[in-house]
Scaffold this motif. Structure first.
Motif, PDB file in Angstrom:
ATOM      1  N   SER A 116     -11.921 -55.433 -35.847  1.00  0.00           N
ATOM      2  CA  SER A 116     -11.701 -54.203 -35.076  1.00  0.00           C
ATOM      3  C   SER A 116     -10.209 -53.927 -34.986  1.00  0.00           C
ATOM      4  O   SER A 116      -9.382 -54.809 -35.288  1.00  0.00           O
ATOM      5  CB  SER A 116     -12.286 -54.323 -33.669  1.00  0.00           C
ATOM      6  OG  SER A 116     -11.482 -55.185 -32.883  1.00  0.00           O
ATOM      7  N   GLY A 117      -9.880 -52.728 -34.542  1.00  0.00           N
ATOM      8  CA  GLY A 117      -8.482 -52.371 -34.332  1.00  0.00           C
ATOM      9  C   GLY A 117      -7.859 -53.219 -33.235  1.00  0.00           C
ATOM     10  O   GLY A 117      -6.725 -53.699 -33.358  1.00  0.00           O
ATOM     11  N   VAL A 121      -4.513 -55.628 -33.678  1.00  0.00           N
ATOM     12  CA  VAL A 121      -3.280 -55.527 -32.892  1.00  0.00           C
ATOM     13  C   VAL A 121      -3.017 -56.827 -32.132  1.00  0.00           C
ATOM     14  O   VAL A 121      -1.897 -57.348 -32.133  1.00  0.00           O
ATOM     15  CB  VAL A 121      -3.353 -54.335 -31.907  1.00  0.00           C
ATOM     16  CG1 VAL A 121      -2.163 -54.341 -30.975  1.00  0.00           C
ATOM     17  CG2 VAL A 121      -3.434 -53.014 -32.668  1.00  0.00           C
ATOM     18  N   TYR A 144      -2.005 -45.970 -27.365  1.00  0.00           N
ATOM     19  CA  TYR A 144      -3.127 -46.882 -27.153  1.00  0.00           C
ATOM     20  C   TYR A 144      -3.171 -47.884 -28.297  1.00  0.00           C
ATOM     21  O   TYR A 144      -3.006 -47.520 -29.458  1.00  0.00           O
ATOM     22  CB  TYR A 144      -4.449 -46.095 -27.119  1.00  0.00           C
ATOM     23  CG  TYR A 144      -5.680 -46.963 -26.963  1.00  0.00           C
ATOM     24  CD1 TYR A 144      -5.931 -47.639 -25.778  1.00  0.00           C
ATOM     25  CD2 TYR A 144      -6.595 -47.101 -28.008  1.00  0.00           C
ATOM     26  CE1 TYR A 144      -7.071 -48.438 -25.628  1.00  0.00           C
ATOM     27  CE2 TYR A 144      -7.739 -47.893 -27.860  1.00  0.00           C
ATOM     28  CZ  TYR A 144      -7.971 -48.562 -26.670  1.00  0.00           C
ATOM     29  OH  TYR A 144      -9.092 -49.345 -26.525  1.00  0.00           O
ATOM     30  N   HIS A 145      -3.376 -49.129 -27.950  1.00  0.00           N
ATOM     31  CA  HIS A 145      -3.402 -50.158 -28.988  1.00  0.00           C
ATOM     32  C   HIS A 145      -4.613 -51.078 -28.852  1.00  0.00           C
ATOM     33  O   HIS A 145      -4.557 -52.250 -29.206  1.00  0.00           O
ATOM     34  CB  HIS A 145      -2.120 -50.983 -28.923  1.00  0.00           C
ATOM     35  CG  HIS A 145      -0.872 -50.171 -29.058  1.00  0.00           C
ATOM     36  ND1 HIS A 145      -0.531 -49.509 -30.221  1.00  0.00           N
ATOM     37  CD2 HIS A 145       0.095 -49.864 -28.166  1.00  0.00           C
ATOM     38  CE1 HIS A 145       0.608 -48.855 -30.041  1.00  0.00           C
ATOM     39  NE2 HIS A 145       1.011 -49.043 -28.807  1.00  0.00           N
ATOM     40  N   GLU A 206       2.421 -46.263 -31.882  1.00  0.00           N
ATOM     41  CA  GLU A 206       1.615 -45.468 -32.802  1.00  0.00           C
ATOM     42  C   GLU A 206       2.629 -44.484 -33.387  1.00  0.00           C
ATOM     43  O   GLU A 206       3.090 -43.598 -32.667  1.00  0.00           O
ATOM     44  CB  GLU A 206       0.568 -44.638 -32.057  1.00  0.00           C
ATOM     45  CG  GLU A 206      -0.649 -45.341 -31.540  1.00  0.00           C
ATOM     46  CD  GLU A 206      -1.563 -44.329 -30.843  1.00  0.00           C
ATOM     47  OE1 GLU A 206      -2.317 -43.617 -31.522  1.00  0.00           O
ATOM     48  OE2 GLU A 206      -1.507 -44.236 -29.610  1.00  0.00           O
ATOM     49  N   ASN A 211      -3.840 -40.938 -29.336  1.00  0.00           N
ATOM     50  CA  ASN A 211      -4.884 -41.399 -28.426  1.00  0.00           C
ATOM     51  C   ASN A 211      -4.743 -40.835 -27.028  1.00  0.00           C
ATOM     52  O   ASN A 211      -5.526 -41.149 -26.138  1.00  0.00           O
ATOM     53  CB  ASN A 211      -4.877 -42.930 -28.356  1.00  0.00           C
ATOM     54  CG  ASN A 211      -5.660 -43.547 -29.497  1.00  0.00           C
ATOM     55  OD1 ASN A 211      -6.879 -43.479 -29.514  1.00  0.00           O
ATOM     56  ND2 ASN A 211      -4.972 -44.126 -30.457  1.00  0.00           N
ATOM     57  N   ASP A 239       1.421 -49.343 -35.245  1.00  0.00           N
ATOM     58  CA  ASP A 239      -0.032 -49.427 -35.106  1.00  0.00           C
ATOM     59  C   ASP A 239      -0.625 -48.179 -35.759  1.00  0.00           C
ATOM     60  O   ASP A 239      -0.628 -47.096 -35.190  1.00  0.00           O
ATOM     61  CB  ASP A 239      -0.414 -49.519 -33.627  1.00  0.00           C
ATOM     62  CG  ASP A 239      -1.935 -49.588 -33.427  1.00  0.00           C
ATOM     63  OD1 ASP A 239      -2.667 -49.576 -34.434  1.00  0.00           O
ATOM     64  OD2 ASP A 239      -2.375 -49.641 -32.263  1.00  0.00           O
ATOM     65  N   VAL A 241      -3.791 -47.724 -36.756  1.00  0.00           N
ATOM     66  CA  VAL A 241      -5.257 -47.778 -36.744  1.00  0.00           C
ATOM     67  C   VAL A 241      -5.851 -46.371 -36.889  1.00  0.00           C
ATOM     68  O   VAL A 241      -6.872 -46.198 -37.553  1.00  0.00           O
ATOM     69  CB  VAL A 241      -5.786 -48.513 -35.482  1.00  0.00           C
ATOM     70  CG1 VAL A 241      -7.295 -48.380 -35.343  1.00  0.00           C
ATOM     71  CG2 VAL A 241      -5.411 -49.991 -35.539  1.00  0.00           C
ATOM     72  N   ILE A 242      -5.167 -45.360 -36.322  1.00  0.00           N
ATOM     73  CA  ILE A 242      -5.626 -43.980 -36.557  1.00  0.00           C
ATOM     74  C   ILE A 242      -4.926 -43.347 -37.752  1.00  0.00           C
ATOM     75  O   ILE A 242      -5.552 -42.750 -38.623  1.00  0.00           O
ATOM     76  CB  ILE A 242      -5.399 -43.082 -35.309  1.00  0.00           C
ATOM     77  CG1 ILE A 242      -6.560 -43.235 -34.335  1.00  0.00           C
ATOM     78  CG2 ILE A 242      -5.284 -41.603 -35.712  1.00  0.00           C
ATOM     79  CD1 ILE A 242      -6.653 -42.178 -33.269  1.00  0.00           C
ATOM     80  N   LYS A 267     -10.316 -48.297 -38.217  1.00  0.00           N
ATOM     81  CA  LYS A 267     -11.013 -47.026 -38.408  1.00  0.00           C
ATOM     82  C   LYS A 267     -11.326 -46.708 -39.875  1.00  0.00           C
ATOM     83  O   LYS A 267     -12.305 -47.221 -40.395  1.00  0.00           O
ATOM     84  CB  LYS A 267     -10.241 -45.910 -37.699  1.00  0.00           C
ATOM     85  CG  LYS A 267     -10.134 -46.213 -36.192  1.00  0.00           C
ATOM     86  CD  LYS A 267      -9.809 -45.047 -35.310  1.00  0.00           C
ATOM     87  CE  LYS A 267     -10.053 -45.390 -33.851  1.00  0.00           C
ATOM     88  NZ  LYS A 267      -8.905 -45.798 -33.067  1.00  0.00           N
TER      89      LYS A 267
HETATM   90  C1  LIG Z   1      -8.732 -47.035 -32.129  1.00  0.00           C
HETATM   91  C2  LIG Z   1      -7.404 -47.678 -31.985  1.00  0.00           C
HETATM   92  C3  LIG Z   1      -7.244 -49.033 -31.669  1.00  0.00           C
HETATM   93  C4  LIG Z   1      -8.417 -49.913 -31.310  1.00  0.00           C
HETATM   94  O1  LIG Z   1      -9.319 -50.052 -32.342  1.00  0.00           O
HETATM   95  P1  LIG Z   1     -10.844 -50.529 -32.018  1.00  0.00           P
HETATM   96  O2  LIG Z   1     -11.464 -50.642 -33.368  1.00  0.00           O
HETATM   97  O3  LIG Z   1     -11.413 -49.471 -31.146  1.00  0.00           O
HETATM   98  O4  LIG Z   1     -10.721 -51.828 -31.325  1.00  0.00           O
HETATM   99  C5  LIG Z   1      -5.972 -49.575 -31.662  1.00  0.00           C
HETATM  100  N1  LIG Z   1      -4.906 -48.815 -31.950  1.00  0.00           N
HETATM  101  C6  LIG Z   1      -5.004 -47.517 -32.247  1.00  0.00           C
HETATM  102  C7  LIG Z   1      -3.780 -46.746 -32.602  1.00  0.00           C
HETATM  103  C8  LIG Z   1      -6.253 -46.900 -32.273  1.00  0.00           C
HETATM  104  O5  LIG Z   1      -6.344 -45.602 -32.548  1.00  0.00           O
END
Ligand SMILES: *Cc1c(COP(=O)(O)O)cnc(C)c1O
Length: 424
Positions: A116-117, A121, A144-145, A206, A211, A239, A241-242, A267
């Motif tokens: 998972s994200g 992190v 958000y992380h 980010e 987020n 980060d 993740v998005i 993601k």
């Molecule tokens: C979605 C997100 C996370 C967390 O990822 P999950 O898969 O929901 O645990 C962490 N950092 C960022 C920038 C995100 O957008």
């Protein structure tokens, strides 16, 4: 709009899960009403438990860049699945996905897959601390992380603060290792480095904060972070993740042309399955177990089903013109919506990410630039949009995503739905 089945399912769900959900925003508390239970999706559309059809701009919060039930992804997943779903041993699929990423992304030399994200992190923070031998981290209010303990922290009062926990159950001692500063402030970051000289392991951001609204930073601000991190031998942690594989195959690092020291993905990388990843240059990644002394492991890490979904999805993303086409469709939607002149509504966007804000400001670059009262405007639009067949993430702080499956007809219909909804 018929909602009988969703209402019934939600009542039942409330007896099973806290708040009736397995992740909080899903409960629709920001927009009111009952969360829609989704039965199926295909392409850009989803259908709820009462058979209502929507054009979906939530895309499972970003992962589904090709849309729902994409045939290429499904075929790959099915083929893999029939040979077994998990071995807890290496498979060639992990090599394949890693190769796809590393050979098309100059920002990292090595990668590790997790589930998972949040996990990505959390693990990468440990790596940053292990590598630098320092314990403090600096984060920005409005980014958000994921939900690991040291990151569930929000700003206190003052420019540079140890955060206050944003969740019960996070020990004070954890929070004391996390410095929180506002986005878009060079002064706050400089002050933090002065105050915590030689103690900051990493600055995590980010690079495209998406987020908490879409808080687009100036390139010069990210360059400033690069410079000050280098000067203090602090790792710059993007980060992504998005933003990774969303604003382009090389993420925000490629978009802005800035080299971070550590990057996390999630993601999109999993094609709709649970995956996260972190990566860095060779000498940093060499610290990860079993090569190095920073421990990190996972029963389902590099899961073959998720890997094959990721390979299929990212292969599509690599096709020429993929991101240009998404950005073009996004601009088409935005200009159509702008032409409606909905009072107070502004749309901020980058690539295929867009955010509906209700503001007089030309730019919104930090969490405090968002007026919480403006959310009432989003709430007012939300249910009429549903009734007109448009599904957005159920909070005014969430961004929307354009995907490959969205059509011209979807865009036209969405603009019409906004027109009708705004008139309600
Ligand atoms: C979605 C997100 C996370 C967390 O990822 P999950 O898969 O929901 O645990 C962490 N950092 C960022 C920038 C995100 O957008």
């Amino acid at each position: 709009m018929q909602q009988t089945n969703s209402i019934q399912l939600f009542e039942k769900a409330k007896t099973y899960f806290p708040g009736g959900v397995n992740s909080p925003v899903r409960a629709f508390r920001s927009v009111g009403g009952t969360p829609l239970f989704i039965d199926k999706g295909k392409g850009s559309h989803i259908w709820d438990a009462d058979g209502n059809e929507y054009i979906d701009y939530c895309a499972s919060w970003g992962p589904l860049i090709l849309g729902h039930a994409n045939d290429t992804v499904l075929n790959a997943v099915e083929k893999t699945m029939r040979n077994g779903t998990s071995f807890g041993a290496p498979t060639r699929l992990e090599n394949e996905l890693a190769d796809l990423i590393l050979s098309n992304n100059p920002h990292i030399d090595k990668i590790r897959f997790v589930s998972s994200g949040t996990e990505a992190v959390m693990s990468a923070i440990r790596l940053a601390r292990g590598f630098t031998g320092r314990s403090k981290i600096l984060k920005f209010e409005g980014c958000y992380h994921g939900h690991s303990d040291s990151l569930l922290v929000k700003a206190g009062s003052g420019l540079v603060t140890f955060g206050n926990t944003s969740s019960a159950g996070v020990p004070e001692s954890f929070v004391n290792e996390t410095i929180v500063v506002p986005l878009n402030s060079t002064e706050a970051v400089e002050q933090a480095f002065q105050q915590f000289h030689n103690q900051i392991a990493c600055v995590i951001i980010e690079p495209i904060p998406a987020n908490n609204g879409l808080l687009l930073q100036d390139k010069s601000y990210l360059e400033f972070l690069r410079t000050i991190c280098t000067k203090h031998q602090t790792l710059l942690f993007f980060d992504e993740v998005i933003s990774g594989f969303r604003v382009g195959f090389t993420g925000a690092a490629g978009y802005y042309g800035i080299q971070p020291d550590i990057v996390t993905y999630g993601k999109i990388i999993g094609g709709g399955f649970p995956v996260g990843a972190y990566g860095a240059r060779k000498d940093i990644m060499a610290r990860i177990s079993p090569e190095g002394d920073v421990y990190q492991a996972g029963t389902l890490s590099g899961n073959p089903v998720a890997m094959s979904a990721g390979i299929a999805q990212l292969s599509e993303c690599l096709k020429p013109g993929f991101y240009e086409s998404l950005a073009k469709k996004t601009q088409q939607l935005i200009s159509g919506l702008n032409a409606l002149n909905i009072p107070g509504m502004k749309i901020f966007s980058v690539g295929s990410i867009f955010w509906l804000a209700f503001t007089e400001r030309e730019k919104i670059q930090s969490a405090e630039d968002i007026d919480p009262n403006s959310m009432a405007h989003f709430r007012k639009l939300y249910h009429p949009l549903l009734e007109n067949g448009v599904y957005l993430g159920p909070s005014g702080y969430e961004v929307g995503f354009m995907g490959e499956a969205h059509t011209e007809a979807d865009i036209t219909k969405t603009i019409q739905a906004f027109k009708t909804a705004a008139a309600v």
